[in-house]
Write an enzyme that holds these catalytic residues in place. Structure first.
Site, short mmCIF file in Angstrom:
data_model
loop_
_atom_site.label_atom_id
_atom_site.label_comp_id
_atom_site.label_asym_id
_atom_site.label_seq_id
_atom_site.Cartn_x
_atom_site.Cartn_y
_atom_site.Cartn_z
N HIS A 21 -38.31 -4.62 -3.50
CA HIS A 21 -37.12 -5.16 -2.83
C HIS A 21 -37.17 -4.94 -1.32
O HIS A 21 -36.43 -5.57 -0.59
CB HIS A 21 -35.87 -4.51 -3.42
CG HIS A 21 -34.79 -5.47 -3.81
ND1 HIS A 21 -34.97 -6.83 -3.94
CD2 HIS A 21 -33.48 -5.25 -4.11
CE1 HIS A 21 -33.83 -7.40 -4.30
NE2 HIS A 21 -32.91 -6.48 -4.40
N ASN A 67 -27.13 -6.23 -1.15
CA ASN A 67 -26.10 -7.16 -1.58
C ASN A 67 -25.06 -7.48 -0.51
O ASN A 67 -24.22 -8.35 -0.71
CB ASN A 67 -25.40 -6.64 -2.84
CG ASN A 67 -26.36 -6.56 -4.02
OD1 ASN A 67 -27.51 -6.96 -3.93
ND2 ASN A 67 -25.87 -6.04 -5.12
N ASP A 92 -38.06 -10.52 -0.58
CA ASP A 92 -38.92 -10.50 -1.77
C ASP A 92 -38.52 -11.66 -2.67
O ASP A 92 -37.39 -12.14 -2.60
CB ASP A 92 -38.78 -9.17 -2.51
CG ASP A 92 -37.35 -8.91 -2.97
OD1 ASP A 92 -37.12 -8.85 -4.19
OD2 ASP A 92 -36.44 -8.77 -2.12
N ASN A 113 -29.78 -11.71 -4.35
CA ASN A 113 -28.46 -11.25 -3.93
C ASN A 113 -28.33 -11.12 -2.41
O ASN A 113 -27.27 -11.40 -1.85
CB ASN A 113 -28.10 -9.92 -4.60
CG ASN A 113 -27.86 -10.08 -6.08
OD1 ASN A 113 -27.55 -11.17 -6.56
ND2 ASN A 113 -28.01 -9.00 -6.83
#
Length: 190
Positions: A21, A67, A92, A113
């Site tokens: 991530h 997020n 990513d 997200n």
């Protein structure tokens, strides 16, 4: 002076270093190292500044957690009065094989997200560089996958794409999205 914002997505904190991530952070770290610049802890993120042939470039690694990435992007676009057409977000992407990448001028968030929150706050008309992290996880295992750490073997596949990401940033700033897509996307297919 023309200004650009290059945002690499990731999560702050040592426990997230080297995770899938945080691939966006990894590309910006490689760019900063190659440019001999350092990040400073500023509002909503770690920020580094440089210039490329008279164009001012801000590198942003949001500290808002993935997020809520849109908060950092919107703040820095507004603070520095940067047009959205000069924003590049690096993330990513589980839909691409490890080591593959794809530059796009706009589009959907693809279920990501971080991109989703940016889209919610500023729309979807901005360039994004999606770095493939693969999809070798069981059904329902996506969160554990993206928060998992790269192995040494993974990094051997990924590092050339991270290095190309540095060149893509420079090309984006100097030549724009379309020319950069035409030049680099063919290199990103795995």
């Amino acid at each position: 002076m023309d200004k650009y914002l290059i945002c690499g997505l990731g999560n702050p904190g040592q426990e997230y270093d080297g995770t899938r991530h945080n691939t966006g952070f990894m590309v910006l770290d490689a760019f900063a190292k190659a440019s001999n610049i350092v990040f400073e802890d500023k509002r909503y993120g770690f920020v580094a500044e440089t210039s490329i042939k008279g164009r001012k470039v801000f590198l942003l690694k949001p500290t808002t957690f993935m997020n809520l990435s849109g908060n950092a992007v919107r703040y820095w676009l507004n603070k520095e009065n940067i047009d959205q057409s000069r924003l590049l977000v690096i993330s990513d992407d589980v839909a691409l094989p490890l080591g593959a990448f794809r530059l796009k001028g706009n589009g959907s968030n693809g279920g990501h997200n971080g991109l989703g929150h940016i889209q919610q706050l500023i729309g979807q008309n901005y360039a994004r560089l999606r770095m493939g992290v693969g999809y070798d996880y069981p059904r329902g295992g996506q969160i554990d996958w993206v928060l998992g750490h790269y192995s040494d073997e993974d990094m051997k596949l990924l590092q050339p794409s991270i290095d190309l990401g540095v060149d893509i940033i420079k090309s984006f700033v100097l030549a724009g999205t379309d020319i950069t897509m035409n030049q680099f996307n063919k290199l990103g297919k795995k």
